[in-house]
Design a protein around this motif. Structure first.
Motif, PDB file in Angstrom:
ATOM      1  N   ASP A 139      -3.055   4.309  -1.538  1.00  0.00           N
ATOM      2  CA  ASP A 139      -3.820   3.279  -1.013  1.00  0.00           C
ATOM      3  C   ASP A 139      -4.157   3.319   0.410  1.00  0.00           C
ATOM      4  N   SER A 155       0.725  -1.309  -0.197  1.00  0.00           N
ATOM      5  CA  SER A 155      -0.125  -0.085   0.075  1.00  0.00           C
ATOM      6  C   SER A 155       0.979   1.285   0.076  1.00  0.00           C
ATOM      7  N   ASP A 185      -7.782   2.305   1.622  1.00  0.00           N
ATOM      8  CA  ASP A 185      -7.718   0.831   1.890  1.00  0.00           C
ATOM      9  C   ASP A 185      -7.120   0.066   3.215  1.00  0.00           C
TER      10      ASP A 185
END
Length: 164
Positions: free
Chosen positions: A9, A5, A12
């Protein structure tokens, strides 16, 4: 997956980390209300723990049964690592966990005076997460103990839903 990530990201990573924390909280508070597992698992989830392996609804029942073997538990998670290829709807996730279990009084009596009331595990959870219409959900989990202290619960033969 080779990418971890990144700043793009972070959402998320936050959502997955929050799901892990929420899952551990439900386990510790025993909030097994009807449908509780739908907030954390896909319908076809596969779980593998020292208690046994199971799939789907059997995995949910095995989770509830395993926690029922203790008077109380406290699960702590840290170091969540999310690996997700750009645009993918799946993520490989791992995290460290410190899991403390307080034996039931009946377990302690059966083991005799001076029995340690705690069974503690340090381990690593590995999971596959799927991005669903309702958000991220675990589709596969594996608990890998690294160390333990105290006596584990007396278990029947390991459970496998596949063998039923």
């Amino acid at each position: 997956m080779s990418e971890t990530s990144s700043t793009t990201d972070l959402r998320d990573h936050f959502e997955i980390s929050a799901l892990i924390s929420g899952f551990f909280r439900v386990l510790d508070e025993r909030k097994f209300e009807e449908g509780w597992a739908g907030a954390f698992f896909t319908d076809d989830v596969r779980t593998a723990t020292p208690v046994g392996t199971a799939e789907g609804a059997d995995a949910v029942r095995l989770t509830e049964e395993a926690l029922g073997r203790f008077k109380a538990t406290l699960h702590l998670s840290s170091d969540v690592i999310v690996r997700r290829a750009p645009g993918a709807r799946t993520a490989d996730v791992s995290w460290n966990a410190h899991m403390t279990h307080v034996h039931l009084d009946s377990t302690l009596r059966a083991r005799g005076e001076g029995a340690d009331p705690l069974f503690t595990v340090g381990g690593v959870w590995e999971a596959e997460f799927w991005l669903t219409g309702g958000g991220w959900r675990m589709s596969r989990t594996l608990v890998r103990p690294v160390w333990t202290t105290g006596e584990p619960p007396v278990l029947a033969a390991p459970v496998s839903a596949a063998g039923r």
